[in-house]
Design an enzyme around this catalytic site. Structure first.
Site, PDB file in Angstrom:
ATOM      1  N   CYS A   1       0.865  -1.176   0.000  1.00  8.62           N
ATOM      2  CA  CYS A   1       0.000   0.000   0.000  1.00  8.62           C
ATOM      3  C   CYS A   1       0.895   1.217   0.000  1.00  8.62           C
ATOM      4  O   CYS A   1       2.076   1.137   0.303  1.00  8.62           O
ATOM      5  CB  CYS A   1      -0.884   0.007   1.240  1.00  8.62           C
ATOM      6  SG  CYS A   1      -1.872  -1.479   1.401  1.00  8.62           S
TER       7      CYS A   1
ATOM      8  N   ARG B   1       1.669   1.237  -5.976  1.00  8.86           N
ATOM      9  CA  ARG B   1       1.777   0.312  -4.836  1.00  8.86           C
ATOM     10  C   ARG B   1       0.449  -0.386  -4.526  1.00  8.86           C
ATOM     11  O   ARG B   1       0.375  -1.209  -3.626  1.00  8.86           O
ATOM     12  CB  ARG B   1       2.245   1.076  -3.590  1.00  8.86           C
ATOM     13  CG  ARG B   1       3.568   1.774  -3.768  1.00  8.86           C
ATOM     14  CD  ARG B   1       3.953   2.525  -2.525  1.00  8.86           C
ATOM     15  NE  ARG B   1       4.326   1.627  -1.465  1.00  8.86           N
ATOM     16  CZ  ARG B   1       5.553   1.183  -1.251  1.00  8.86           C
ATOM     17  NH1 ARG B   1       6.535   1.566  -2.041  1.00  8.86           N
ATOM     18  NH2 ARG B   1       5.814   0.376  -0.252  1.00  8.86           N
TER      19      ARG B   1
ATOM     20  N   TRP C   1      -3.767  -1.907  -1.506  1.00  5.96           N
ATOM     21  CA  TRP C   1      -3.833  -3.202  -2.191  1.00  5.96           C
ATOM     22  C   TRP C   1      -4.357  -4.154  -1.131  1.00  5.96           C
ATOM     23  O   TRP C   1      -3.677  -4.442  -0.141  1.00  5.96           O
ATOM     24  CB  TRP C   1      -2.441  -3.619  -2.688  1.00  5.96           C
ATOM     25  CG  TRP C   1      -2.482  -4.847  -3.543  1.00  5.96           C
ATOM     26  CD1 TRP C   1      -2.741  -4.893  -4.880  1.00  5.96           C
ATOM     27  CD2 TRP C   1      -2.254  -6.202  -3.134  1.00  5.96           C
ATOM     28  NE1 TRP C   1      -2.695  -6.191  -5.322  1.00  5.96           N
ATOM     29  CE2 TRP C   1      -2.390  -7.028  -4.281  1.00  5.96           C
ATOM     30  CE3 TRP C   1      -1.939  -6.812  -1.920  1.00  5.96           C
ATOM     31  CZ2 TRP C   1      -2.229  -8.407  -4.243  1.00  5.96           C
ATOM     32  CZ3 TRP C   1      -1.775  -8.191  -1.888  1.00  5.96           C
ATOM     33  CH2 TRP C   1      -1.926  -8.970  -3.047  1.00  5.96           C
TER      34      TRP C   1
ATOM     35  N   ASN D   1       0.580   0.182   6.031  1.00  2.57           N
ATOM     36  CA  ASN D   1       1.070  -0.686   4.958  1.00  2.57           C
ATOM     37  C   ASN D   1       1.703  -1.894   5.632  1.00  2.57           C
ATOM     38  O   ASN D   1       2.510  -1.733   6.545  1.00  2.57           O
ATOM     39  CB  ASN D   1       2.114   0.081   4.124  1.00  2.57           C
ATOM     40  CG  ASN D   1       2.813  -0.811   3.119  1.00  2.57           C
ATOM     41  OD1 ASN D   1       2.287  -1.840   2.710  1.00  2.57           O
ATOM     42  ND2 ASN D   1       4.002  -0.394   2.720  1.00  2.57           N
ATOM     43  N   GLY D   2       1.330  -3.101   5.203  1.00  2.00           N
ATOM     44  CA  GLY D   2       1.903  -4.314   5.794  1.00  2.00           C
ATOM     45  C   GLY D   2       0.799  -5.263   6.208  1.00  2.00           C
ATOM     46  O   GLY D   2      -0.347  -5.138   5.756  1.00  2.00           O
TER      47      GLY D   2
ATOM     48  N   GLU E   1       9.658 -14.762 -19.435  1.00  2.00           N
ATOM     49  CA  GLU E   1       9.384 -13.338 -19.218  1.00  2.00           C
ATOM     50  C   GLU E   1       8.333 -12.842 -20.224  1.00  2.00           C
ATOM     51  O   GLU E   1       7.429 -12.075 -19.866  1.00  2.00           O
ATOM     52  CB  GLU E   1      10.696 -12.548 -19.329  1.00  2.00           C
ATOM     53  CG  GLU E   1      10.581 -11.043 -19.171  1.00  2.00           C
ATOM     54  CD  GLU E   1       9.958 -10.594 -17.851  1.00  2.00           C
ATOM     55  OE1 GLU E   1       9.767 -11.411 -16.935  1.00  2.00           O
ATOM     56  OE2 GLU E   1       9.631  -9.401 -17.757  1.00  2.00           O
TER      57      GLU E   1
ATOM     58  N   LYS F   1       4.751 -11.245 -19.187  1.00  2.00           N
ATOM     59  CA  LYS F   1       4.378  -9.881 -19.596  1.00  2.00           C
ATOM     60  C   LYS F   1       3.014  -9.898 -20.287  1.00  2.00           C
ATOM     61  O   LYS F   1       2.158  -9.075 -20.028  1.00  2.00           O
ATOM     62  CB  LYS F   1       5.459  -9.360 -20.537  1.00  2.00           C
ATOM     63  CG  LYS F   1       5.759  -7.920 -20.463  1.00  2.00           C
ATOM     64  CD  LYS F   1       6.724  -7.476 -19.379  1.00  2.00           C
ATOM     65  CE  LYS F   1       6.501  -8.042 -18.031  1.00  2.00           C
ATOM     66  NZ  LYS F   1       7.455  -7.683 -17.030  1.00  2.00           N
TER      67      LYS F   1
ATOM     68  N   GLU G   1       0.148 -10.665 -17.640  1.00  2.00           N
ATOM     69  CA  GLU G   1      -0.190  -9.685 -16.608  1.00  2.00           C
ATOM     70  C   GLU G   1      -0.845  -8.439 -17.151  1.00  2.00           C
ATOM     71  O   GLU G   1      -1.668  -7.835 -16.478  1.00  2.00           O
ATOM     72  CB  GLU G   1       1.009  -9.352 -15.713  1.00  2.00           C
ATOM     73  CG  GLU G   1       2.081  -8.548 -16.345  1.00  2.00           C
ATOM     74  CD  GLU G   1       3.217  -8.238 -15.382  1.00  2.00           C
ATOM     75  OE1 GLU G   1       2.963  -7.964 -14.206  1.00  2.00           O
ATOM     76  OE2 GLU G   1       4.384  -8.255 -15.829  1.00  2.00           O
TER      77      GLU G   1
ATOM     78  N   HIS H   1       5.658 -33.744 -24.298  1.00  2.00           N
ATOM     79  CA  HIS H   1       5.507 -34.691 -23.189  1.00  2.00           C
ATOM     80  C   HIS H   1       4.226 -34.444 -22.393  1.00  2.00           C
ATOM     81  O   HIS H   1       4.162 -34.776 -21.216  1.00  2.00           O
ATOM     82  CB  HIS H   1       6.746 -34.642 -22.279  1.00  2.00           C
ATOM     83  CG  HIS H   1       7.985 -35.113 -22.981  1.00  2.00           C
ATOM     84  ND1 HIS H   1       8.239 -36.432 -23.247  1.00  2.00           N
ATOM     85  CD2 HIS H   1       9.015 -34.422 -23.538  1.00  2.00           C
ATOM     86  CE1 HIS H   1       9.380 -36.551 -23.912  1.00  2.00           C
ATOM     87  NE2 HIS H   1       9.867 -35.341 -24.102  1.00  2.00           N
TER      88      HIS H   1
ATOM     89  N   LYS I   1       2.838  -2.916  -7.612  1.00  2.00           N
ATOM     90  CA  LYS I   1       4.235  -3.018  -8.039  1.00  2.00           C
ATOM     91  C   LYS I   1       5.167  -3.488  -6.935  1.00  2.00           C
ATOM     92  O   LYS I   1       6.074  -4.265  -7.173  1.00  2.00           O
ATOM     93  CB  LYS I   1       4.713  -1.678  -8.592  1.00  2.00           C
ATOM     94  CG  LYS I   1       6.054  -1.822  -9.297  1.00  2.00           C
ATOM     95  CD  LYS I   1       6.273  -0.746 -10.300  1.00  2.00           C
ATOM     96  CE  LYS I   1       7.579  -0.951 -11.043  1.00  2.00           C
ATOM     97  NZ  LYS I   1       7.520  -2.071 -11.995  1.00  2.00           N
TER      98      LYS I   1
END
Ligand code: F6R
Length: 602
Positions: free
Chosen positions: A2, A27, A73, A97-98, A477, A481, A484, A500, A597
Site C-alpha cells: 500500500c 503500490r 492493495w 502498509n503491511g 518473461e 508480460k 499480466e 511430453h 508493483k
C-alpha cells in the site's frame, strides 16, 4: 503493497496528499482515502477505486494543515469503502502498509472489552489497540510503543491523534521515509511521491518511532531521540512523467537502452568490468557456487543470469523463487554467494530469502533499483541498477538492467577465473555497453511489425512461448508480460518438452511463438514449432536464423550477431507484442487488475 503519505505544515494538505497518492498508486489501487485534521478532529474521506474517485469526493472546503492518505492493495477484507484506509478508533486515526499477523487475537481481546469494529481489516485492530493505550497512558509515543510490543507482522504506520497537529510514524519491514520541505514535513512510502514537494528525506529504520509537526521532525530509537541525517534524492520529478507516451510501460520500454547504458557504463573501465567502487577487491574470492533469489520477472532475470555465469565463468549457479527458497533452503556447500535481485528492493519474499541466506552463513549481494531499500541495506553488499523510477506495474527497464548487470558480473567472473582472456572480456563488455543499447533502440522502431502480430493474437485466450536454454528464459518473461497486462493466458515451455503432455492443449489457431537465437539449436526448435503447426497451431518464429526455410505462419527476424544482442532484441519484441495485445484489448496497461508493483507481503 500500500502507499502512505502524510503532511503537516503551513500549506493546504489535501491537494498534496492527493498528488502524492496518485504517484503512489503503483503500490496498490484498490481504494484510496485521506484523513485531515479539521477543528481538532479527523475528518475521513475514502472510497473504493482509484485516487481519481477520491479527488472527486473531496470538497474545496476540505482545508487543513495536517493530513494522512493511503492507497490500498487489499490483503484482509474485500475491496469496499469501509475497508479503505484511514481507519479511526476513538482518538486515533491511522493508515497502514503491511500485515498484522495476530490481528484476530488483538481484535478478539478488544471485543471482549467492548470495542466495536467497523471493517474487516487487520489495520483496524492496530488503531483500536493504540487508542486503548492512548486512553490509558495519555502519551502518543508510549501508546504506540506499547501497541507495537503486541503487534506481530510488518507495518508502516502514519498516525494522527485527536486535536494534535502532528503525525506519528513507526515501521517494521515496510518502507517509510520522512521528507523535509520548505513548507513543512512529510511522510511517505517512497521518495517518488514527495518529489513534487521536496527532494530531502530521511529513511526511517525498523524499530524507530518519529513525530513530525509543522516545524520539526523528531526520530526516536531505542536510545531516545536521535540526530537525523537528511539525504538528497538523485531522482528528478521529470522522470515520473509520461512525456507524451500513452503509457509509462511504453515510455519505460523506450528507456531500456539508456537504462542499460547507465547501469553498465559506471562499471566498465577501460572496457573491462570493474566493481572496485562498490565491492571489496576480494568480494568474489573463493565463491564456489552462486544462487539467486528473486520473484516474478526478477526471477526470470536471475534464471538468465545464472545461465550466463555458468556458461561464461563456469561457476555452478541456480536461481530460486524466493518464496520457495525461504522455507526450503537448498542443501548448500560452503562458499555460496546468494544474490537477491529486486527492482523495488522491498519485495517481502525476496527479503525473507535474503535473511535466510544470511542466517545460514552465505555471503550476500543485492541487485536493486530503488535506493536505500531493505534488500539493498541488508545484503552484505549492493550493486544498484540505474533504471530510474519504474512506474508501470509490469517491469521492462527494471528487468533489462538486472539481466545486463548480471551479464557484466558473469564477464567479470569469467575473466577472474581465467575462463576468458582480457581481450574477450573487453569485447563482451563493449558489446553490452554499446551494441546492446543500439540493438534495443533499433528494435523499438519495429513497433508496426509487432502491432500486426499483436493484432493477430489479441482476441485469443491462450498462447504458448517456447524456446531452449536462454530462449526459454526469455519465453518465461514474454509469457508473464503478456499475461499480466493483457490477461491472455500464456505459458512458456522448453520447446522439446511440449510433446511430453502439454501439446494436447494445442488446437486449431492456438498461437505458439518460438524464440530461437542459438544457432546450434535452430533446426531443433523450428521442428518443435512445426510439430504444433501440424496440430493446427498458428505459429510465429522469432529467429536469428536469417537463412531459415521455416514454414512458420509468421517470421520475426533478430538480425544480430552476438548472443546478448539477440537476447535483448527478442525480449524487446515480446514486450511490444504484450503491450499491443493489451492495447487492442483495451486493458489498463500501467495498472493491471489485482496487481501492485511493490509486493511487501508474503
Ligand atoms: C512483472 C513484475 C513482477 C516483479 C516481482 C518482483 O512485470 O514486475 O513479477 O518482477 O514482483 O519485484 P521486485 O523486482 O521489485 O522484487
Amino acid at each position: 503493497m500500500c502507499g502512505i503519505i502524510g503532511y503537516v505544515g503551513n500549506d493546504n494538505a489535501a491537494p498534496k496528499i492527493v498528488k502524492g497518492l496518485s504517484l503512489l498508486e503503483y503500490r496498490g489501487y484498490d481504494s484510496a482515502g485521506i484523513a485531515f485534521l479539521k477543528d481538532g478532529a479527523a475528518r475521513i474521506v475514502k472510497t473504493s477505486g482509484r485516487v481519481d474517485s477520491l479527488r472527486e469526493k473531496l470538497l474545496k472546503s476540505d482545508k487543513s494543515y495536517c493530513a494522512i492518505g493511503h492507497t490500498r492493495w487489499a490483503t484482509h477484507g474485500p475491496v469496499n469503502d469501509v475497508n479503505a484506509h484511514p481507519h479511526k478508533s476513538g482518538n486515533v486515526t491511522l493508515v497502514h502498509n503491511g500485515i498484522i499477523e495476530n490481528y484476530i487475537e488483538i481484535k478478539n481481546e478488544l471485543q471482549t472489552q467492548g470495542v466495536v469494529f467497523k471493517s474487516s481489516t487487520d489495520t483496524e485492530a492496530a488503531s483500536a489497540l493504540i487508542n486503548k493505550y492512548y486512553n490509558e497512558l495519555g502519551s502518543e509515543k508510549d501508546a504506540i510503543k506499547k501497541a507495537l510490543f503486541e503487534i506481530k507482522g510488518s507495518y508502516a504506520f502514519a498516525i494522527m491523534f485527536k486535536g494534535k497537529e502532528e503525525i506519528w510514524v513507526a515501521k517494521k519491514e515496510s518502507s517509510l521515509i520522512i521528507g523535509y520541505g520548505n513548507d513543512g514535513f512529510y511522510v511517505s512510502s517512497d521518495i517518488i511521491a514527495l518529489l513534487p514537494f521536496t527532494d530531502t528525506y530521511y529513511v526511517v529504520n525498523d524499530g524507530e518511532i518519529a513525530r513530525i509537526s509543522s516545524d520539526s521532525a523528531i526520530v526516536f530509537d531505542t536510545n531516545g531521540e536521535k540526530e537525523i541525517h537528511w539525504q538528497k534524492s538523485e531522482q528528478d520529478e521529470q522522470n515520473i512523467q509520461k512525456d507524451g507516451y500513452d503509457h509509462f510501460m511504453l515510455k519505460e520500454m523506450h528507456e531500456q537502452a539508456s537504462a542499460i547504458y547507465n547501469t553498465i557504463s559506471v562499471r566498465a573501465k577501460k572496457e573491462m568490468p570493474d566493481f572496485s567502487d562498490e565491492l571489496a577487491s576480494d568480494f568474489f574470492d573463493g565463491t564456489e557456487r552462486i544462487e539467486f533469489v528473486a520473484c516474478g520477472s526478477a526471477m526470470h532475470a536471475s534464471l538468465a543470469g545464472a545461465g550466463f555465469i555458468e556458461q561464461l565463468a563456469k561457476i555452478p549457479s541456480n536461481a530460486y523463487i524466493a518464496s520457495e527458497y525461504r522455507y526450503s533452503v537448498p542443501a548448500f556447500k560452503k562458499n555460496t554467494l546468494t544474490i537477491a535481485v529486486s527492482q523495488s528492493g522491498e519485495t517481502a519474499d525476496t527479503l525473507g530469502a535474503l535473511r535466510e541466506a544470511k542466517r545460514i552463513g552465505n555471503k550476500t549481494l543485492a541487485i536493486v533499483n530503488a535506493r536505500e531499500t531493505a534488500i539493498a541495506k541488508e545484503a552484505d553488499a549492493c550493486l544498484y541498477t540505474y533504471a530510474g523510477p519504474e512506474i508501470a506495474v509490469a517491469t521492462t527497464k527494471g528487468y533489462a538492467t538486472q539481466v545486463a548487470l548480471i551479464y557484466l558480473i558473469a564477464i567479470y567472473l569469467a575473466n577472474k577465473n581465467a575462463q576468458i582472456n582480457a581481450h574477450i572480456a573487453q569485447v563482451l563488455t563493449d558489446t553490452l555497453l554499446n551494441s546492446v543499447p543500439k540493438a534495443i533502440n533499433e528494435t523499438m522502431l519495429r513497433e508496426n511489425e509487432m502491432k500486426s502480430i499483436a493484432r493477430r493474437i489479441f482476441d485469443l485466450d491462450n498462447l504458448f512461448y517456447i524456446g531452449r536454454g536462454v530462449d526459454y528464459y526469455i519465453s518465461m518473461e514474454a509469457a508473464l508480460k503478456l499475461k499480466e497486462i493483457s490477461y491472455i493466458h500464456a505459458q512458456a515451455y522448453p520447446s522439446a518438452e511440449l510433446k511430453h503432455g502439454t501439446i494436447s492443449l494445442v488446437e486449431k489457431s492456438t498461437p505458439v511463438v518460438a524464440i530461437s537465437t542459438n544457432e546450434q539449436l535452430y533446426s531443433k526448435t523450428e521442428s518443435n514449432l512445426l510439430e504444433t503447426k501440424s496440430r493446427g497451431a498458428y505459429t510465429i518464429l522469432i529467429t536469428s536464423n536469417i537463412k531459415t526455410a521455416s514454414e512458420a505462419d509468421a517470421l520475426i527476424f533478430v538480425p544480430y550477431q552476438s548472443a546478448i544482442e539477440r537476447f535483448f532484441c527478442s525480449l524487446t519484441l515480446t514486450q511490444m507484442i504484450a503491450y499491443y495485445a493489451a492495447f487492442f484489448r483495451g486493458c489498463d496497461i500501467d495498472k493491471p487488475r489485482n496487481l501492485a508493483k511493490s509486493v511487501t507481503v508474503e
